[in-house]
Scaffold this motif. Structure first.
Motif, PDB file in Angstrom:
ATOM      1  N   PHE A   1       0.782  -1.200  -0.021  1.00 56.04           N
ATOM      2  CA  PHE A   1       0.124   0.030  -0.117  1.00 56.04           C
ATOM      3  C   PHE A   1       0.930   1.213  -0.089  1.00 56.04           C
ATOM      4  O   PHE A   1       2.011   1.172   0.502  1.00 56.04           O
ATOM      5  N   ASP A   2       0.486   2.288  -0.502  1.00 51.47           N
ATOM      6  CA  ASP A   2       1.014   3.518  -0.838  1.00 51.47           C
ATOM      7  C   ASP A   2       0.627   4.463   0.745  1.00 51.47           C
ATOM      8  O   ASP A   2      -0.581   4.436   1.279  1.00 51.47           O
ATOM      9  N   VAL A   3       1.832   4.543   1.628  1.00 50.12           N
ATOM     10  CA  VAL A   3       1.668   4.926   2.842  1.00 50.12           C
ATOM     11  C   VAL A   3       1.069   6.222   2.982  1.00 50.12           C
ATOM     12  O   VAL A   3       0.327   6.763   3.631  1.00 50.12           O
ATOM     13  N   CYS A   4       1.512   7.344   1.948  1.00 47.19           N
ATOM     14  CA  CYS A   4       1.041   8.749   2.005  1.00 47.19           C
ATOM     15  C   CYS A   4      -0.710   8.621   1.830  1.00 47.19           C
ATOM     16  O   CYS A   4      -1.323   9.404   2.444  1.00 47.19           O
ATOM     17  N   LYS A   5      -0.925   7.764   0.596  1.00 44.44           N
ATOM     18  CA  LYS A   5      -2.384   7.716   0.275  1.00 44.44           C
ATOM     19  C   LYS A   5      -3.191   7.207   1.675  1.00 44.44           C
ATOM     20  O   LYS A   5      -4.223   7.572   1.702  1.00 44.44           O
ATOM     21  N   ALA A   6      -2.629   6.351   2.266  1.00 43.59           N
ATOM     22  CA  ALA A   6      -3.365   5.514   3.330  1.00 43.59           C
ATOM     23  C   ALA A   6      -3.501   6.533   4.516  1.00 43.59           C
ATOM     24  O   ALA A   6      -4.477   6.543   5.168  1.00 43.59           O
ATOM     25  N   ILE A   7      -2.555   7.375   4.749  1.00 43.51           N
ATOM     26  CA  ILE A   7      -2.685   8.517   5.702  1.00 43.51           C
ATOM     27  C   ILE A   7      -3.589   9.434   5.316  1.00 43.51           C
ATOM     28  O   ILE A   7      -4.581   9.820   6.046  1.00 43.51           O
ATOM     29  N   ARG A   8      -3.432   9.913   4.166  1.00 40.32           N
ATOM     30  CA  ARG A   8      -4.691  10.903   3.614  1.00 40.32           C
ATOM     31  C   ARG A   8      -6.028  10.382   3.497  1.00 40.32           C
ATOM     32  O   ARG A   8      -6.905  11.151   3.772  1.00 40.32           O
ATOM     33  N   ASP A   9      -6.244   9.231   3.078  1.00 36.81           N
ATOM     34  CA  ASP A   9      -7.608   8.539   2.632  1.00 36.81           C
ATOM     35  C   ASP A   9      -8.308   8.119   4.073  1.00 36.81           C
ATOM     36  O   ASP A   9      -8.077   7.254   4.661  1.00 36.81           O
ATOM     37  N   ARG A  10      -9.388   8.941   4.201  1.00 31.53           N
ATOM     38  CA  ARG A  10     -10.267   8.440   5.279  1.00 31.53           C
ATOM     39  C   ARG A  10     -11.090   7.352   5.219  1.00 31.53           C
ATOM     40  O   ARG A  10     -11.658   6.599   6.172  1.00 31.53           O
ATOM     41  N   ASN A  11     -11.184   6.808   3.918  1.00 30.87           N
ATOM     42  CA  ASN A  11     -11.931   5.531   3.645  1.00 30.87           C
ATOM     43  C   ASN A  11     -11.016   4.538   3.114  1.00 30.87           C
ATOM     44  O   ASN A  11     -11.127   3.690   2.041  1.00 30.87           O
ATOM     45  N   ARG A  12      -9.959   4.317   4.116  1.00 32.54           N
ATOM     46  CA  ARG A  12      -8.885   3.203   3.735  1.00 32.54           C
ATOM     47  C   ARG A  12      -9.481   1.819   4.100  1.00 32.54           C
ATOM     48  O   ARG A  12     -10.216   1.598   5.112  1.00 32.54           O
ATOM     49  N   LYS A  13      -8.874   0.806   3.484  1.00 35.64           N
ATOM     50  CA  LYS A  13      -9.097  -0.533   4.119  1.00 35.64           C
ATOM     51  C   LYS A  13      -8.802  -0.655   5.731  1.00 35.64           C
ATOM     52  O   LYS A  13      -8.087  -0.201   6.321  1.00 35.64           O
ATOM     53  N   LEU A  14      -9.754  -1.760   6.056  1.00 36.71           N
ATOM     54  CA  LEU A  14      -9.776  -2.265   7.499  1.00 36.71           C
ATOM     55  C   LEU A  14      -8.352  -2.425   8.055  1.00 36.71           C
ATOM     56  O   LEU A  14      -7.874  -1.863   9.244  1.00 36.71           O
ATOM     57  N   LEU A  15      -7.444  -3.263   7.399  1.00 42.50           N
ATOM     58  CA  LEU A  15      -6.523  -3.440   7.841  1.00 42.50           C
ATOM     59  C   LEU A  15      -5.158  -2.223   7.892  1.00 42.50           C
ATOM     60  O   LEU A  15      -4.623  -2.122   8.947  1.00 42.50           O
ATOM     61  N   ILE A  16      -5.464  -1.569   7.103  1.00 44.12           N
ATOM     62  CA  ILE A  16      -4.405  -0.446   6.902  1.00 44.12           C
ATOM     63  C   ILE A  16      -4.824   0.547   8.102  1.00 44.12           C
ATOM     64  O   ILE A  16      -3.877   1.212   8.682  1.00 44.12           O
ATOM     65  N   ASP A  17      -6.153   0.779   8.321  1.00 47.35           N
ATOM     66  CA  ASP A  17      -6.764   1.315   9.312  1.00 47.35           C
ATOM     67  C   ASP A  17      -6.181   0.946  10.749  1.00 47.35           C
ATOM     68  O   ASP A  17      -5.784   1.850  11.522  1.00 47.35           O
ATOM     69  N   PHE A  18      -6.133  -0.245  10.786  1.00 46.50           N
ATOM     70  CA  PHE A  18      -5.847  -0.842  12.087  1.00 46.50           C
ATOM     71  C   PHE A  18      -4.177  -0.571  12.401  1.00 46.50           C
ATOM     72  O   PHE A  18      -3.814  -0.335  13.412  1.00 46.50           O
ATOM     73  N   LEU A  19      -3.570  -0.850  11.398  1.00 44.50           N
ATOM     74  CA  LEU A  19      -2.080  -0.609  11.529  1.00 44.50           C
ATOM     75  C   LEU A  19      -1.969   0.847  11.551  1.00 44.50           C
ATOM     76  O   LEU A  19      -1.027   1.292  12.390  1.00 44.50           O
ATOM     77  N   ALA A  20      -2.489   1.952  11.077  1.00 44.83           N
ATOM     78  CA  ALA A  20      -2.268   3.188  11.305  1.00 44.83           C
ATOM     79  C   ALA A  20      -2.539   3.778  12.480  1.00 44.83           C
ATOM     80  O   ALA A  20      -1.893   4.540  13.212  1.00 44.83           O
ATOM     81  N   ARG A  21      -3.986   3.313  13.239  1.00 42.37           N
ATOM     82  CA  ARG A  21      -4.233   3.746  14.544  1.00 42.37           C
ATOM     83  C   ARG A  21      -3.260   2.939  15.323  1.00 42.37           C
ATOM     84  O   ARG A  21      -2.878   3.552  16.537  1.00 42.37           O
ATOM     85  N   THR A  22      -2.762   1.744  15.233  1.00 46.96           N
ATOM     86  CA  THR A  22      -1.781   1.137  16.345  1.00 46.96           C
ATOM     87  C   THR A  22      -0.574   2.047  16.326  1.00 46.96           C
ATOM     88  O   THR A  22       0.114   2.032  17.414  1.00 46.96           O
ATOM     89  N   LEU A  23       0.220   2.517  15.113  1.00 44.92           N
ATOM     90  CA  LEU A  23       1.351   3.096  15.016  1.00 44.92           C
ATOM     91  C   LEU A  23       1.104   4.500  15.461  1.00 44.92           C
ATOM     92  O   LEU A  23       2.149   5.002  15.782  1.00 44.92           O
ATOM     93  N   ALA A  24      -0.080   5.114  15.455  1.00 44.48           N
ATOM     94  CA  ALA A  24      -0.253   6.584  15.701  1.00 44.48           C
ATOM     95  C   ALA A  24      -0.238   6.946  17.252  1.00 44.48           C
ATOM     96  O   ALA A  24      -0.087   7.678  17.813  1.00 44.48           O
ATOM     97  N   ARG A  25      -0.677   5.460  17.975  1.00 43.06           N
ATOM     98  CA  ARG A  25      -0.923   5.593  19.497  1.00 43.06           C
ATOM     99  C   ARG A  25       0.755   5.840  20.179  1.00 43.06           C
ATOM    100  O   ARG A  25       1.583   5.104  19.677  1.00 43.06           O
TER     101      ARG A  25
END
Length: 194
Positions: A99-123
């Motif tokens: 996945f494109d990391v920058c697109k995943a950060i910008r995109d609010r409608n991202r896939k469930l796994l990418i959202d899970f990964l982003a939330r885990t790393l943002a904490r």
């Protein structure tokens, strides 16, 4: 064989876009916890210095990661692969996603796994999740994986996560090995022996 089919179906379900409310209901149940046994981090010295990652005792359920990014990174691609042991204890890849990391950060409608990964790393992080990533010191403290859905089964696992600049260089590789435990089964085992 059934555990492998369940896990494969679970991972495949992450590839489909989910409704936010449905995703929240699935991820709010803490039916599982992860106990890590090994963590390795390898950074490209052109992009990272003073790289440090470790599993935190005594329970081995949290980890830390820190490093100094010595160059600004305008774009990044992530590659996540998950492997499980077969009956002969040889790890076999069952899932991978790029996945494109920058697109995943910008995109609010991202896939469930990418959202899970982003939330885990943002904490518990000093990282501002936006591109380009400026040079500087980055750290993540007390990272834990505890929002797993209730349709998995207890198993060993190995996860590899690569960050790279397409057609240029691999920037970072993190390998994590551990065991996924069912909270209900673990509580029953404790009651039996206590």
């Amino acid at each position: 064989m059934w555990p492998l089919l369940w896990i494969t179906a679970f991972m495949a379900s992450f590839l489909q876009p989910q409704q936010p409310a449905a995703a929240a209901n699935v991820l709010t149940q803490n039916a599982y916890f992860v106990e890590m046994t090994r963590m390795d981090c390898v950074g490209n010295p052109t992009y990272f210095a003073n790289l440090n990652c470790k599993i935190l005792p005594p329970l081995n359920r949290t980890m830390e990661f820190s490093g100094e990014m010595v160059k600004s990174l305008p774009t990044l691609t992530g590659y996540l692969r998950v492997s499980l042991p077969n009956p002969k204890k040889v790890f076999t890849q069952i899932f991978d996603i790029t996945f494109d990391v920058c697109k995943a950060i910008r995109d609010r409608n991202r896939k469930l796994l990418i959202d899970f990964l982003a939330r885990t790393l943002a904490r518990n992080s000093n990282v501002v999740m936006r591109c380009p990533f400026p040079k500087g010191n980055y750290n993540w403290k007390n990272i834990s994986v505890n929002d797993l859905p209730p349709m998995l089964t207890e198993t060993e696992f190995m996860a590899n996560f690569d960050l790279f600049i397409p057609k240029v260089a691999v920037v970072l590789n993190v390998t994590l090995q551990g065991h996924l435990f069912d909270t209900a089964k673990e509580n029953a085992r404790r009651k039996k022996y206590l």
